[in-house]
Motif scaffolding. Structure first.
Motif, mmCIF file in Angstrom:
data_model
loop_
_atom_site.group_PDB
_atom_site.id
_atom_site.type_symbol
_atom_site.label_atom_id
_atom_site.label_comp_id
_atom_site.label_asym_id
_atom_site.label_seq_id
_atom_site.Cartn_x
_atom_site.Cartn_y
_atom_site.Cartn_z
ATOM 1 N N ALA A 274 38.171 75.262 90.657
ATOM 2 C CA ALA A 274 37.028 74.383 90.896
ATOM 3 C C ALA A 274 37.345 73.374 91.995
ATOM 4 O O ALA A 274 36.539 73.145 92.902
ATOM 5 C CB ALA A 274 36.650 73.668 89.601
ATOM 6 N N LEU A 275 38.526 72.788 91.944
ATOM 7 C CA LEU A 275 38.914 71.814 92.971
ATOM 8 C C LEU A 275 39.125 72.477 94.328
ATOM 9 O O LEU A 275 38.892 71.860 95.370
ATOM 10 C CB LEU A 275 40.197 71.094 92.555
ATOM 11 N N GLY A 276 39.563 73.729 94.316
ATOM 12 C CA GLY A 276 39.775 74.447 95.564
ATOM 13 C C GLY A 276 38.505 74.622 96.374
ATOM 14 O O GLY A 276 38.564 74.799 97.600
ATOM 15 N N GLY A 277 37.355 74.564 95.713
ATOM 16 C CA GLY A 277 36.081 74.707 96.407
ATOM 17 C C GLY A 277 35.612 73.450 97.107
ATOM 18 O O GLY A 277 34.624 73.480 97.849
ATOM 19 N N LEU A 278 36.312 72.320 96.884
ATOM 20 C CA LEU A 278 35.941 71.074 97.548
ATOM 21 C C LEU A 278 36.440 71.058 98.982
ATOM 22 O O LEU A 278 37.455 71.666 99.300
ATOM 23 C CB LEU A 278 36.533 69.883 96.790
ATOM 24 N N ILE B 292 47.444 71.870 93.851
ATOM 25 C CA ILE B 292 48.580 72.536 93.215
ATOM 26 C C ILE B 292 48.209 73.243 91.907
ATOM 27 O O ILE B 292 48.977 74.067 91.401
ATOM 28 C CB ILE B 292 49.702 71.507 92.944
ATOM 29 N N LEU B 293 47.030 72.968 91.353
ATOM 30 C CA LEU B 293 46.786 73.324 89.955
ATOM 31 C C LEU B 293 46.725 74.824 89.692
ATOM 32 O O LEU B 293 47.181 75.287 88.635
ATOM 33 C CB LEU B 293 45.501 72.658 89.460
ATOM 34 N N LEU C 133 46.500 82.660 102.808
ATOM 35 C CA LEU C 133 45.090 82.291 102.754
ATOM 36 C C LEU C 133 44.747 81.159 103.713
ATOM 37 O O LEU C 133 43.600 81.026 104.129
ATOM 38 C CB LEU C 133 44.716 81.874 101.327
ATOM 39 N N ASP C 134 45.731 80.295 104.021
ATOM 40 C CA ASP C 134 45.514 79.149 104.906
ATOM 41 C C ASP C 134 44.412 78.230 104.402
ATOM 42 O O ASP C 134 43.741 77.543 105.186
ATOM 43 C CB ASP C 134 45.180 79.607 106.340
ATOM 44 N N THR C 135 44.207 78.229 103.088
ATOM 45 C CA THR C 135 43.198 77.369 102.478
ATOM 46 C C THR C 135 43.500 77.280 100.998
ATOM 47 O O THR C 135 44.362 78.013 100.483
ATOM 48 C CB THR C 135 41.783 77.926 102.708
ATOM 49 N N ASN C 136 42.818 76.388 100.315
ATOM 50 C CA ASN C 136 42.977 76.336 98.869
ATOM 51 C C ASN C 136 42.379 77.570 98.218
ATOM 52 O O ASN C 136 41.457 78.195 98.757
ATOM 53 C CB ASN C 136 42.315 75.072 98.308
ATOM 54 N N ILE C 137 42.913 77.915 97.062
ATOM 55 C CA ILE C 137 42.464 79.119 96.364
ATOM 56 C C ILE C 137 41.141 78.840 95.668
ATOM 57 O O ILE C 137 40.993 77.860 94.935
ATOM 58 C CB ILE C 137 43.534 79.573 95.355
ATOM 59 N N THR C 138 40.161 79.725 95.912
ATOM 60 C CA THR C 138 38.843 79.652 95.282
ATOM 61 C C THR C 138 38.517 81.016 94.708
ATOM 62 O O THR C 138 39.299 81.969 94.819
ATOM 63 C CB THR C 138 37.774 79.255 96.312
ATOM 64 N N TRP C 139 37.348 81.122 94.102
ATOM 65 C CA TRP C 139 36.932 82.417 93.560
ATOM 66 C C TRP C 139 36.842 83.472 94.658
ATOM 67 O O TRP C 139 37.120 84.648 94.426
ATOM 68 C CB TRP C 139 35.590 82.284 92.840
ATOM 69 N N GLU C 140 36.454 83.054 95.865
ATOM 70 C CA GLU C 140 36.345 84.000 96.971
ATOM 71 C C GLU C 140 37.707 84.601 97.344
ATOM 72 O O GLU C 140 37.783 85.698 97.910
ATOM 73 C CB GLU C 140 35.744 83.318 98.201
#
Length: 388
Positions: free
Chosen positions: A94-98, A105-106, A158-165
């Motif tokens: 959820a936080l990765g989508g911000l 880290i979560l 990924l070069d980004t935070n992990i999200t559902w995508e």
């Protein structure tokens, strides 16, 4: 100390939280000179490592402390930990989508909990052996595997935070979490194992507390001195500067602050680096040593007066909630046309974190996300939220 909560562990977790907040708010390099800032030099890499080590301590305490459980009790513990891992990973997604520059880290934290499950029933000698072997060999394995990953998987991170995508790129997601991301789980499991070793000690005894401080300082200083000798006296840095990454990045400066994202290939000298987020054995040993020393100091300070470090221990008792709130706040401030002054933002954030934590302690309640995690964990362990 036996039978009551060790507030020193919560205080160490609070130190980790404030340290990570500092690295998110303050610049890690001086904008004028390009030199590392004091925040980068002090907190970068060490705060998140402390967070992971204390997580390992928590796992050890959850599974019996110095007397690890076995049989059905251990199976119940593992179910509870797995549920905790799931909740934490979901919060991380959820936080990765911000929209934020923070490397959340979560999700990795949840994966590390799952990877630690085979070790939670081990007694101290066997667990200590595993921790030493993992710390020494996991960076070697990562070094051997990374060239193949970079050649075979595109993109390799990924070069980004992990999200559902991210799950639409399963191969990239897997190697990012384990090898190439900001918190590579292969090496970071070392922190949890070291934390579990600490948690298997009799932490209420002064000998263990003093031993943690002494051993932590020796390990942290020894790792830095050995790295300096290998890189500067034996020519390691010069060899690294001849690699592809060495020609691309200012390694000498980055080694003081953050090597995340640097492709460490082309020379075995990478394993001599102790810089933050380099993931080498000397980096792991140094940051784990700092973490052990901080835990020892916090335990000593709260030995006679458990509430001496209340602002830290109260915040540290609900870091999942406070860390998530911090990431959300940073996503809001990052979007402002004129970002707030870092000093003010940090101290307001720190005071609010301490104040919220103290309020929940006085109410005798867990934080909101801690209540959800605890309830789900109890349900997985015993089939009810109360554990009865």
């Amino acid at each position: 100390m036996i039978g009551r909560r060790l507030t020193g562990i919560d205080a160490a977790r609070g130190v980790a939280l404030l340290g990570m907040m500092a690295t998110h708010i303050f610049p890690l390099y001086d904008e004028q000179t390009g030199e590392p800032s004091w925040v980068g030099l002090v907190f970068s890499g060490r705060s998140s490592a402390l967070f992971a080590v204390v997580a390992g301590i928590g796992l050890a305490l959850l599974t019996g402390g110095s007397q690890p459980r076995s049989g059905r009790a251990l199976s119940a513990d593992r179910r509870g930990i797995a549920m905790r891992a799931l909740i934490i990973a979901l919060v991380g997604l959820a936080l990765g989508g911000l929209e934020t520059s923070i490397a959340v880290i979560l999700f990795h934290y949840g994966i590390l909990f799952l990877l630690a499950l085979p070790f939670v029933g081990m007694r101290l000698p066997k667990l200590a052996l595993w921790a030493v072997v993992w710390l020494l060999l996991s960076p070697v394995l990562a070094y051997l595997v990374r060239p193949w990953i970079y050649a075979a998987i595109d993109p390799s991170t990924l070069d980004t935070n992990i999200t559902w995508e991210s799950f639409l790129q399963p191969a990239t997601l897997l190697v990012d979490v384990l090898f190439t991301g900001f918190y590579p789980a292969l090496q970071w499991l070392s922190y949890l194992l070291i934390g579990m070793v600490i948690g298997r000690l009799r932490l209420g005894e002064i000998t263990a507390q003093v031993g943690l401080v002494a051993a932590g300082i020796v390990a942290a200083a020894g790792a830095k001195f050995l790295s300096y000798y290998l890189l500067f006296d034996r020519g390691g840095l010069a060899a690294l500067e001849e690699t592809a990454s060495g020609r691309l990045w200012p390694l000498a400066r980055m080694m003081d602050v953050n090597l995340a994202g640097v492709e460490q290939t082309g020379s075995w000298w990478w394993l001599a680096v102790s810089g933050p987020h380099s993931g080498g054995p000397l980096d792991l040993l140094h940051s784990a040593g700092i973490a052990a020393a901080v835990v020892g100091v916090c335990l000593l300070l709260t030995r006679a007066r458990p509430n001496l470090l209340l602002p830290l221990s109260a915040a540290g008792a609900m870091t999942l909630t406070l860390y998530s709130l911090h990431v959300w706040v940073m996503s809001v401030t990052d979007a402002l046309p004129e970002p707030p002054e870092p000093v003010w933002l940090f101290w307001i954030s720190a005071v609010l974190a301490a104040g919220i934590g103290i309020a929940f302690v006085r109410l005798g309640s867990r934080g909101p996300l801690e209540m959800v995690t605890h309830g789900a964990s109890q349900l997985a362990r015993h089939g009810s939220r109360t554990g009865k």
